[in-house]
Design an enzyme around this catalytic site. Sequence first.
Site, PDB file in Angstrom:
ATOM      1  N   SER A 203      30.795  -5.927   9.650  1.00 41.04           N
ATOM      2  CA  SER A 203      29.473  -6.677   9.954  1.00 41.04           C
ATOM      3  C   SER A 203      29.809  -8.194   9.958  1.00 41.04           C
ATOM      4  O   SER A 203      29.649  -9.114   8.964  1.00 41.04           O
ATOM      5  CB  SER A 203      28.261  -6.534   9.521  1.00 41.04           C
TER       6      SER A 203
ATOM      7  N   SER B 209      13.048  -6.898   7.270  1.00 42.78           N
ATOM      8  CA  SER B 209      13.516  -5.408   7.020  1.00 42.78           C
ATOM      9  C   SER B 209      14.653  -5.908   7.359  1.00 42.78           C
ATOM     10  O   SER B 209      15.363  -4.381   7.893  1.00 42.78           O
ATOM     11  CB  SER B 209      12.657  -3.795   7.417  1.00 42.78           C
ATOM     12  N   SER B 210      15.940  -6.945   7.858  1.00 42.01           N
ATOM     13  CA  SER B 210      16.928  -6.418   8.263  1.00 42.01           C
ATOM     14  C   SER B 210      17.824  -5.432   7.176  1.00 42.01           C
ATOM     15  O   SER B 210      18.606  -4.233   7.712  1.00 42.01           O
ATOM     16  CB  SER B 210      18.048  -7.489   8.107  1.00 42.01           C
ATOM     17  N   SER B 211      17.656  -5.315   6.246  1.00 38.10           N
ATOM     18  CA  SER B 211      18.309  -4.311   5.538  1.00 38.10           C
ATOM     19  C   SER B 211      18.096  -2.506   5.068  1.00 38.10           C
ATOM     20  O   SER B 211      19.112  -1.646   5.720  1.00 38.10           O
ATOM     21  CB  SER B 211      18.441  -4.204   3.706  1.00 38.10           C
TER      22      SER B 211
ATOM     23  N   GLU C 210      18.079   3.444  -1.230  1.00 37.74           N
ATOM     24  CA  GLU C 210      17.698   1.871  -1.879  1.00 37.74           C
ATOM     25  C   GLU C 210      17.574   1.964  -2.408  1.00 37.74           C
ATOM     26  O   GLU C 210      17.634   0.901  -3.338  1.00 37.74           O
ATOM     27  CB  GLU C 210      16.582   1.427  -0.507  1.00 37.74           C
TER      28      GLU C 210
ATOM     29  N   GLY D  84      17.036 -12.059   5.808  1.00 36.55           N
ATOM     30  CA  GLY D  84      16.038 -12.664   4.361  1.00 36.55           C
ATOM     31  C   GLY D  84      14.382 -13.058   4.564  1.00 36.55           C
ATOM     32  O   GLY D  84      14.111 -13.746   4.119  1.00 36.55           O
TER      33      GLY D  84
ATOM     34  N   THR E 264       0.850  -1.156   0.437  1.00 38.25           N
ATOM     35  CA  THR E 264      -0.265  -0.098  -0.012  1.00 38.25           C
ATOM     36  C   THR E 264       0.719   1.242  -0.121  1.00 38.25           C
ATOM     37  O   THR E 264       0.855   2.688  -0.416  1.00 38.25           O
ATOM     38  CB  THR E 264      -1.165   0.252   1.380  1.00 38.25           C
ATOM     39  N   ASP E 265       2.120   0.940   0.783  1.00 37.38           N
ATOM     40  CA  ASP E 265       3.392   2.621   0.646  1.00 37.38           C
ATOM     41  C   ASP E 265       3.271   3.176  -0.337  1.00 37.38           C
ATOM     42  O   ASP E 265       2.876   4.935  -0.747  1.00 37.38           O
ATOM     43  CB  ASP E 265       4.576   1.777   1.172  1.00 37.38           C
TER      44      ASP E 265
ATOM     45  N   ASP F 193       9.283   1.120   5.366  1.00 34.39           N
ATOM     46  CA  ASP F 193       9.984   0.604   5.922  1.00 34.39           C
ATOM     47  C   ASP F 193      10.895   0.928   7.211  1.00 34.39           C
ATOM     48  O   ASP F 193      11.310   1.340   8.482  1.00 34.39           O
ATOM     49  CB  ASP F 193      11.278  -0.483   5.778  1.00 34.39           C
TER      50      ASP F 193
HETATM   51  C1  GLA Z   1       8.585  -3.564   1.109  1.00 36.99           C
HETATM   52  C2  GLA Z   1       9.529  -2.100   0.686  1.00 36.99           C
HETATM   53  C3  GLA Z   1       8.311  -1.597   1.175  1.00 36.99           C
HETATM   54  C4  GLA Z   1       7.200  -1.882   1.114  1.00 36.99           C
HETATM   55  C5  GLA Z   1       6.974  -3.685   1.451  1.00 36.99           C
HETATM   56  C6  GLA Z   1       5.346  -4.117   0.821  1.00 36.99           C
HETATM   57  O1  GLA Z   1       9.232  -3.805   2.860  1.00 36.99           O
HETATM   58  O2  GLA Z   1      10.609  -2.228   1.293  1.00 36.99           O
HETATM   59  O3  GLA Z   1       8.169  -0.739   1.530  1.00 36.99           O
HETATM   60  O4  GLA Z   1       6.173  -1.534   0.007  1.00 36.99           O
HETATM   61  O5  GLA Z   1       8.046  -4.179   1.301  1.00 36.99           O
HETATM   62  O6  GLA Z   1       4.153  -3.651   1.752  1.00 36.99           O
END
Ligand code: GLA
Length: 369
Positions: free
Chosen positions: A58, A115-117, A149, A111, A26-27, A161
């Site tokens: 790291s 959202s580790s990255s 990114e 992975g 949705t973002d 994220d």
């Molecule tokens: C990844 C992207 C986010 C978002 C999600 C799905 O995490 O980094 O921006 O689009 O997918 O909601």
Amino acid sequence: MASTTSSDGSQTWSAPGRVNLIGDHTDYNDGFALPFALPQRTTVVASPRTDGRITATSGDLEPADFATGTTPGDVSGWAAYVAGIAWVLGERLGAPLAGADLVISSEVPRGGGLSSSHSLECAVALALLGLAGEEVPRDELALLVQRAENDYVGAPTGLLDQTAILRSSADHLSFFDARDRTVEAVPCDLDAAGLTLLVIDPHAPHVLTDGGYASRREACERAAAALGVASLREVADVDAALATLTDDETRRRARHVLTENHRVLECVDLARRGDLAALGPLMTASHASMRDDFENSVPVVDRAVEAALAGGALGARMTGGGFGGAVVALVPRDAVPAVREAVARASAGAGLAAPDVLDVTPSRGAGRD
Ligand code: GLA
């Protein structure tokens, strides 16, 4: 927490991973999401240098060493996340950074769509700004991290994220409106509700740079163009809009986004009233929408969702970009052992390694340690 600036001028900053409770894909459609920050964090100890170089280590990863004046294309692999941040900050501050040695450690599972990255990028951004003695407002910093990114790493991701990581607070969900870039902290007292949030990683590999994510994004743009709106957020009458989309695939992609926005709003209403248990069915409906309409789930993840529900979860769904990754499940506290057992049994039955199951609470956003 005590702030650390050691005698050598080093500073320690950390940033959490994130789970999106609901509101995926949705973002970048200017819509709504409801993420929270994980207790697991990436920590960066940053020491100043003045020779225009950044080094980063790291764990077992290949150490990196690059010029602060880096531009897209210079650095690849994991270090591109670090170099991309140095690039955007140099541009934002009007000159390359002075330099830094970064020692990075992370508890955020890699992975798994947690959202580790972005956690790495946000921790590095704050550490490099800290060394430079600069501050950037969090909403603007999220945009800078997104640019790193998108334009340095090459993943066409949205703002979810970074926003969750930089702007979340402990014991709250972050209601994110991607169009207005506002965040409302919605209380989430799991203990009071007798609930637990489990993150289940059934080890389905998850990749956002291989085209699946980009193609979904393009489908949403096609739908918006066909509907004559700037983004799917602008659609007022969902049924009427869907009826005018003649291409089946485009219609299903749009239907996921449009119905997902509504599910997020319903979840926010319920959470504001403290009725957290009622979020469960909406989470499960969100998974079905991703599986059937957005087609970004995979069988390993579907099986984990089904097992969690069969074990007694009130709701379960894949979280994040998809094409693999982790599941978030809302579970009554007394059903946790049964859910753990059910997902372990499902993995064993499919000949897969045992899933990782984390019991998580919404935690603080990124900051200085
Ligand atoms: C990844 C992207 C986010 C978002 C999600 C799905 O995490 O980094 O921006 O689009 O997918 O909601």
